[in-house]
Design an enzyme around this catalytic site. Structure first.
Site, mmCIF file in Angstrom:
data_model
loop_
_atom_site.group_PDB
_atom_site.id
_atom_site.type_symbol
_atom_site.label_atom_id
_atom_site.label_comp_id
_atom_site.label_asym_id
_atom_site.label_seq_id
_atom_site.Cartn_x
_atom_site.Cartn_y
_atom_site.Cartn_z
ATOM 1 N N CYS A 130 45.576 40.881 37.873
ATOM 2 C CA CYS A 130 45.421 41.005 36.434
ATOM 3 C C CYS A 130 45.285 39.553 35.984
ATOM 4 O O CYS A 130 46.010 38.687 36.482
ATOM 5 C CB CYS A 130 46.670 41.628 35.844
ATOM 6 N N HIS A 436 52.607 33.349 31.507
ATOM 7 C CA HIS A 436 51.321 34.062 31.485
ATOM 8 C C HIS A 436 51.000 34.698 30.136
ATOM 9 O O HIS A 436 49.878 35.095 29.900
ATOM 10 C CB HIS A 436 51.265 35.116 32.590
#
Length: 513
Positions: A130, A436
């Site tokens: 991802c 992130h």
């Protein structure tokens, strides 16, 4: 026979706090003994506000005697510190929150030369690779403002979104095999990517150890119709404008030279294929743990020795799923370029729709790092955390050699996103790793109970953000209220010196599943 996992002690909250010690304004140490068998210490980065969230989670767990739900993030960071072969420290980044096995926002490094060292799918996550990709354009906010709704609609029409969405880019089973092996080289060959896109992508968009034969036919079956789709959950495509530039030099290197400049951010992963690769590996690893008598504190930390057949098979399958995710983001880049070209009656080239960078935040990679002055080959697990290499690192593109690697931090729906750069301090403290995104503060179920989707959509409209969603009912799960504040997270990383703020972006249009 595998010995049973040690029972984690449930101590009163004040007892637990004796194992957590403040290092400085932005970080805490988790001392050995917090959970059984810790090989190394843990560390987590927080500011005052995020610290309260972390401690509250721990207090709640103590009160409920550890029953129900995931373990608190601090416990998960410590359990990872107990895995065989871990070196350095188990690191929790400011966006850390409970996940499957590893916390999301956890980084852990394992010594490849230690035959006992393990690889754990829980340390990569179910959505393998991802990640986030950022494209720039030469358009300004005033160019986009009058056609914002039209542009959002065209983008929504071009990019398939939503839970069961199917790709528009024609794919055969043979194409899929090639894409799994070749990554972005496949996209380039098929004409869906530009050569420069590869340059500006982590791993150049292709993990060479990928082996499509290590991906089950069920995973391939799930992945075939989904290539080139956004999916649902926290994935999105956003049209953003540059709101603030903190580092002019780094921004210029990325082709960003003024506030108001329009960018496109794509956040997506390996869809059902990656999920299946992870699920298959967990089953194989449970068997390997029994055989090799590997004891872990939490059965969600299923793992196998890196050098075992199961360990090697997982790494080859994970690399293939990572390649799939890069092809997926490349296909959506192609579709986004088409949508912009159509809306502005131009070409993607004339609109300067170059990829600034593409980062992965769910992956395990073999990297060279220094520990106590000695160079070591390590397997770095980054789950909900992003690689952030410093200036002059050999693995980052020529364009970014002087600034450090761009790190893309996606905000939540309707909030700001950031571009950071990697630092030498981060290389030493976190093996070149930073946050992130925002990181959950409320579970999905709690978000659905506490929020009304109409309110969430109305709030976005009030901010002047055009929104297109495939499943409006899922919007509450991704509402900004469900997450930690991304600015808190980014500022903590900046203050701790593990990455440096370069650019702030704010959304003007959001496309979601």
């Amino acid at each position: 026979m595998q010995s049973a996992a040690p029972t984690l002690p449930v101590r009163p909250y004040n007892e637990e706090l004796k194992f957590i010690e403040r290092i400085n304004e932005n970080s805490f140490r988790i001392k050995k003994g917090f959970v059984p068998n810790m090989q190394v210490e843990g560390i987590f980065y927080v500011n005052r506000h995020l610290e309260n969230l972390m401690m509250e989670e721990l207090r709640h767990s103590c009160q409920s005697k550890g029953i129900g739900g995931f373990l608190p993030g601090v416990k998960q960071i410590a359990n990872v510190a107990s895995l065989p072969g871990i070196v350095g420290r188990s690191v929790g980044l400011p966006d850390v929150h409970s996940g499957y096995g590893f916390a999301i926002g956890n980084m852990a490094a394992f010594d490849m030369s230690n035959p006992e060292a393990v690889v754990s799918p829980g340390g990569v996550g179910f959505d393998i690779n991802c990640g986030v990709r950022l494209l720039r354009t030469n358009l300004c906010e005033k160019d986009v403002a009058p056609m914002k709704e039209q542009l959002a609609q065209t983008l929504f029409n071009h990019i398939p979104v939503g839970v069961g969405s199917k790709g528009v880019i024609p794919m055969t089973a043979t194409n899929l095999e090639e894409a799994l092996e070749m990554g972005m080289d496949w996209s380039l060959r098929e004409g869906y990517a530009w050569a420069e896109d590869k340059e500006h992508c982590e791993e150049y968009g292709r993990m060479l150890q990928a082996n499509p034969n290590k991906v089950s036919s069920r995973a391939k079956k799930r992945g075939l119709p989904q290539l080139g789709t956004l999916g649902a959950g926290n994935h999105y495509a956003e049209i953003q404008v540059v709101d603030k530039i903190y580092d002019q030099h780094a921004a210029r290197k990325m082709g960003i030279d003024h506030t108001g400049q329009v960018c496109v951010m794509i956040h997506s992963g390996s869809r059902g294929l990656g999920h299946q690769v992870a699920t298959d590996a967990l089953v194989a690893m449970e068997r390997a743990m029994k055989r090799d008598n590997i004891v872990v504190n939490d059965r969600q930390l299923a793992c196998a020795r890196i050098q075992s057949q199961e360990g090697q098979d997982y790494l080859a399958g994970m690399a293939a799923a990572a390649n799939y995710a890069w092809v997926n983001r490349s296909s959506m880049t192609f579709l986004a370029r088409q949508a912009f070209a159509k809306t502005f009656q131009s070409t993607p080239d004339d609109l300067d729709m170059q990829v600034i960078y593409d980062v992965s935040h769910n992956i395990a990679k073999v990297e060279e790092h220094y520990i106590n002055g000695k160079q070591k080959t390590l397997l770095i697990h980054r789950k909900g955390s992003t690689r952030a290499f410093p200036p002059h690192h050999p693995l980052i593109p020529v364009d970014y050699q002087l600034t450090g690697q761009p790190v893309l931090i996606g905000g939540t729906m309707g909030t700001c996103s950031y571009v950071l750069t990697g630092t030498e301090q981060g290389m030493q403290e976190t093996f070149g790793t930073t946050c992130h995104g925002a990181g959950r503060a409320l579970s999905r179920a709690k978000s659905r109970r506490n929020l009304n989707y109409e309110d969430v959509l109305a709030d976005l409209a009030k901010k002047g953000i055009a929104i297109r969603v495939a499943s409006p009912k899922l919007v509450m799960e991704e509402a900004p209220e469900s997450y930690k504040n991304v600015t808190d997270v980014v500022e903590t990383c900046h203050a701790a010196g593990i990455s440096k703020m370069a650019i702030k972006l704010r959304p003007v249009a959001v496309i979601k599943g």
